[in-house]
Scaffold this motif. Sequence first.
Motif, PDB file in Angstrom:
ATOM      1  N   ASP A 126       0.828  -1.202   0.000  1.00 26.59           N
ATOM      2  CA  ASP A 126       0.000   0.000   0.000  1.00 26.59           C
ATOM      3  C   ASP A 126       0.868   1.261   0.000  1.00 26.59           C
ATOM      4  O   ASP A 126       0.608   2.221   0.718  1.00 26.59           O
ATOM      5  CB  ASP A 126      -0.960   0.004   1.186  1.00 26.59           C
ATOM      6  N   THR A 127       1.928   1.216  -0.805  1.00 22.17           N
ATOM      7  CA  THR A 127       2.867   2.337  -0.905  1.00 22.17           C
ATOM      8  C   THR A 127       2.737   3.010  -2.258  1.00 22.17           C
ATOM      9  O   THR A 127       2.671   2.342  -3.292  1.00 22.17           O
ATOM     10  CB  THR A 127       4.315   1.850  -0.713  1.00 22.17           C
ATOM     11  N   LEU A 128       2.731   4.321  -2.243  1.00 23.43           N
ATOM     12  CA  LEU A 128       2.574   5.112  -3.454  1.00 23.43           C
ATOM     13  C   LEU A 128       3.792   5.997  -3.661  1.00 23.43           C
ATOM     14  O   LEU A 128       4.246   6.676  -2.732  1.00 23.43           O
ATOM     15  CB  LEU A 128       1.323   5.988  -3.346  1.00 23.43           C
ATOM     16  N   TYR A 129       4.333   5.963  -4.864  1.00 25.52           N
ATOM     17  CA  TYR A 129       5.367   6.907  -5.286  1.00 25.52           C
ATOM     18  C   TYR A 129       4.742   7.795  -6.350  1.00 25.52           C
ATOM     19  O   TYR A 129       4.137   7.300  -7.307  1.00 25.52           O
ATOM     20  CB  TYR A 129       6.573   6.183  -5.871  1.00 25.52           C
ATOM     21  N   VAL A 130       4.906   9.106  -6.219  1.00 24.52           N
ATOM     22  CA  VAL A 130       4.260  10.014  -7.162  1.00 24.52           C
ATOM     23  C   VAL A 130       5.112  11.256  -7.348  1.00 24.52           C
ATOM     24  O   VAL A 130       5.779  11.714  -6.421  1.00 24.52           O
ATOM     25  CB  VAL A 130       2.844  10.399  -6.668  1.00 24.52           C
ATOM     26  N   GLY A 131       5.118  11.798  -8.571  1.00 25.49           N
ATOM     27  CA  GLY A 131       5.809  13.054  -8.789  1.00 25.49           C
ATOM     28  C   GLY A 131       6.347  13.216 -10.185  1.00 25.49           C
ATOM     29  O   GLY A 131       5.969  12.512 -11.116  1.00 25.49           O
ATOM     30  N   GLU A 133       9.327  16.115 -12.597  1.00 23.07           N
ATOM     31  CA  GLU A 133      10.364  17.147 -12.599  1.00 23.07           C
ATOM     32  C   GLU A 133       9.907  18.442 -11.948  1.00 23.07           C
ATOM     33  O   GLU A 133      10.648  19.067 -11.185  1.00 23.07           O
ATOM     34  CB  GLU A 133      10.805  17.408 -14.039  1.00 23.07           C
ATOM     35  N   ASP A 134       8.681  18.869 -12.208  1.00 27.15           N
ATOM     36  CA  ASP A 134       8.211  20.156 -11.685  1.00 27.15           C
ATOM     37  C   ASP A 134       7.758  20.078 -10.229  1.00 27.15           C
ATOM     38  O   ASP A 134       8.044  20.975  -9.428  1.00 27.15           O
ATOM     39  CB  ASP A 134       7.059  20.687 -12.548  1.00 27.15           C
ATOM     40  N   ALA A 135       7.056  19.001  -9.877  1.00 26.41           N
ATOM     41  CA  ALA A 135       6.470  18.900  -8.535  1.00 26.41           C
ATOM     42  C   ALA A 135       7.405  18.285  -7.513  1.00 26.41           C
ATOM     43  O   ALA A 135       7.176  18.397  -6.307  1.00 26.41           O
ATOM     44  CB  ALA A 135       5.182  18.072  -8.605  1.00 26.41           C
ATOM     45  N   GLY A 136       8.491  17.615  -7.969  1.00 20.93           N
ATOM     46  CA  GLY A 136       9.284  16.819  -7.054  1.00 20.93           C
ATOM     47  C   GLY A 136       8.631  15.452  -6.888  1.00 20.93           C
ATOM     48  O   GLY A 136       7.509  15.231  -7.351  1.00 20.93           O
ATOM     49  N   SER A 137       9.323  14.540  -6.235  1.00 21.59           N
ATOM     50  CA  SER A 137       8.803  13.187  -6.059  1.00 21.59           C
ATOM     51  C   SER A 137       8.583  12.889  -4.577  1.00 21.59           C
ATOM     52  O   SER A 137       9.331  13.373  -3.723  1.00 21.59           O
ATOM     53  CB  SER A 137       9.767  12.166  -6.661  1.00 21.59           C
ATOM     54  N   TYR A 138       7.574  12.054  -4.304  1.00 19.58           N
ATOM     55  CA  TYR A 138       7.145  11.778  -2.933  1.00 19.58           C
ATOM     56  C   TYR A 138       6.824  10.305  -2.753  1.00 19.58           C
ATOM     57  O   TYR A 138       6.430   9.621  -3.702  1.00 19.58           O
ATOM     58  CB  TYR A 138       5.906  12.611  -2.580  1.00 19.58           C
ATOM     59  N   LYS A 139       6.974   9.858  -1.514  1.00 20.66           N
ATOM     60  CA  LYS A 139       6.596   8.501  -1.126  1.00 20.66           C
ATOM     61  C   LYS A 139       5.514   8.599  -0.062  1.00 20.66           C
ATOM     62  O   LYS A 139       5.690   9.258   0.959  1.00 20.66           O
ATOM     63  CB  LYS A 139       7.802   7.741  -0.575  1.00 20.66           C
ATOM     64  N   ILE A 140       4.372   7.962  -0.332  1.00 23.78           N
ATOM     65  CA  ILE A 140       3.242   7.977   0.599  1.00 23.78           C
ATOM     66  C   ILE A 140       2.937   6.545   1.022  1.00 23.78           C
ATOM     67  O   ILE A 140       2.627   5.707   0.167  1.00 23.78           O
ATOM     68  CB  ILE A 140       1.981   8.626  -0.013  1.00 23.78           C
ATOM     69  N   GLU A 141       3.058   6.254   2.292  1.00 24.96           N
ATOM     70  CA  GLU A 141       2.738   4.930   2.802  1.00 24.96           C
ATOM     71  C   GLU A 141       1.291   4.904   3.291  1.00 24.96           C
ATOM     72  O   GLU A 141       0.704   5.935   3.603  1.00 24.96           O
ATOM     73  CB  GLU A 141       3.720   4.556   3.911  1.00 24.96           C
ATOM     74  N   LYS A 142       0.705   3.716   3.324  1.00 22.60           N
ATOM     75  CA  LYS A 142      -0.712   3.544   3.654  1.00 22.60           C
ATOM     76  C   LYS A 142      -1.556   4.446   2.761  1.00 22.60           C
ATOM     77  O   LYS A 142      -2.441   5.183   3.222  1.00 22.60           O
ATOM     78  CB  LYS A 142      -0.965   3.830   5.136  1.00 22.60           C
ATOM     79  N   ALA A 143      -1.284   4.371   1.470  1.00 20.24           N
ATOM     80  CA  ALA A 143      -1.859   5.308   0.508  1.00 20.24           C
ATOM     81  C   ALA A 143      -3.374   5.182   0.368  1.00 20.24           C
ATOM     82  O   ALA A 143      -4.045   6.141  -0.015  1.00 20.24           O
ATOM     83  CB  ALA A 143      -1.202   5.120  -0.850  1.00 20.24           C
ATOM     84  N   SER A 144      -3.923   4.006   0.637  1.00 20.85           N
ATOM     85  CA  SER A 144      -5.365   3.816   0.453  1.00 20.85           C
ATOM     86  C   SER A 144      -6.160   4.275   1.670  1.00 20.85           C
ATOM     87  O   SER A 144      -7.392   4.310   1.640  1.00 20.85           O
ATOM     88  CB  SER A 144      -5.674   2.339   0.181  1.00 20.85           C
ATOM     89  N   GLU A 145      -5.465   4.623   2.759  1.00 23.29           N
ATOM     90  CA  GLU A 145      -6.146   5.066   3.966  1.00 23.29           C
ATOM     91  C   GLU A 145      -6.351   6.581   3.930  1.00 23.29           C
ATOM     92  O   GLU A 145      -5.609   7.314   3.298  1.00 23.29           O
ATOM     93  CB  GLU A 145      -5.344   4.674   5.209  1.00 23.29           C
ATOM     94  N   GLY A 146      -7.364   7.037   4.634  1.00 26.03           N
ATOM     95  CA  GLY A 146      -7.641   8.460   4.669  1.00 26.03           C
ATOM     96  C   GLY A 146      -8.318   8.930   3.399  1.00 26.03           C
ATOM     97  O   GLY A 146      -8.525   8.173   2.456  1.00 26.03           O
ATOM     98  N   ASN A 147      -8.646  10.214   3.367  1.00 20.86           N
ATOM     99  CA  ASN A 147      -9.333  10.787   2.212  1.00 20.86           C
ATOM    100  C   ASN A 147      -8.859  12.218   2.011  1.00 20.86           C
ATOM    101  O   ASN A 147      -9.560  13.170   2.358  1.00 20.86           O
ATOM    102  CB  ASN A 147     -10.842  10.745   2.430  1.00 20.86           C
ATOM    103  N   PRO A 148      -7.650  12.402   1.450  1.00 17.61           N
ATOM    104  CA  PRO A 148      -7.113  13.751   1.276  1.00 17.61           C
ATOM    105  C   PRO A 148      -8.021  14.601   0.397  1.00 17.61           C
ATOM    106  O   PRO A 148      -8.568  14.127  -0.590  1.00 17.61           O
ATOM    107  CB  PRO A 148      -5.757  13.513   0.619  1.00 17.61           C
ATOM    108  N   ALA A 149      -8.138  15.856   0.764  1.00 23.84           N
ATOM    109  CA  ALA A 149      -9.050  16.753   0.056  1.00 23.84           C
ATOM    110  C   ALA A 149      -8.474  17.228  -1.267  1.00 23.84           C
ATOM    111  O   ALA A 149      -9.216  17.706  -2.136  1.00 23.84           O
ATOM    112  CB  ALA A 149      -9.380  17.957   0.939  1.00 23.84           C
TER     113      ALA A 149
END
Length: 275
Positions: A126-131, A133-149
């Motif tokens: 349940d790990t997400l890597y996203v990003g 060149e412009d936004a930078g890159s990020y690692k989000i763990e427990k990606a399916s949990e929560g509900n970001p706005a």
Amino acid sequence: MLSDKDLLSVIHTSVNAGKAILKVYGSSDFQIEKKSDASPLTIADKLSHQTIEKGLTSLTIDYPILSEEGKHLGYDDRKKWEMFWLVDPLDGTKEFIKRNGEFTVNIALIHNKKPVFGVVYVPVSDTLYVGGEDAGSYKIEKASEGNPASFKALIESGQRLPLYSSKNDCITAVASRSHQTPETKQFLDSLKAKYGTVDVTSAGSSLKLCLVAEGTADVYPRFAPTMEWDTAAGHALVVGSGGKVIYSTNSTSDRHLAYNKEDLLNPWFIAWRNG
């Protein structure tokens, strides 16, 4: 480019595709077939493709989709595409069949042959890597949990990449678990001659590019066949974290891997942690 709402929808699409894969992963029948190149195809590949296609076609901007498991248009049609989605619905099907967890969902946005945004979702962890060149890159763990706005809220919940900096006294290389070659060994030997100590680890699918993006690995040499959809999302992440993906053994080269070529087969390449 994409709105914040559309970016968040792409994330949800990758997670939903991962959920579809896990339903098959937990079953006793993968419905394995052989494609024309003898590589395996499972029902999970097909379900993930259907989920991603549905998600991407519902976005505000309707970019073309080139998916490993979808219809492949000829170059005369594709060469007109300024922007399009490049998708591998289940990268690492061999690892999926082995049940070792090292498979991913890859979604990349290509602009003028460059991957400008990438999503790699790892269903088992349940790990997400996203990003990109412009936004930078990020690692989000427990990606399916929560509900970001918003997409901004999502990446703020994660960790900016790279997580680790390079060590001067040692270099870490990541290599393919399923595609070791004599050329790879030769390259690793050249690193040992230059740096003295080289730690080598193995991983499947686009996880190797993710390890370079997060700084766990300094270099990933790939001297075996890959297709554009295998690398595009991870390539975007490496660039977003300050690295590069080039088709040269020289780390200072600017011969970057390009996309939407007439032949969708990648040349051999190397991903370097420090661009």
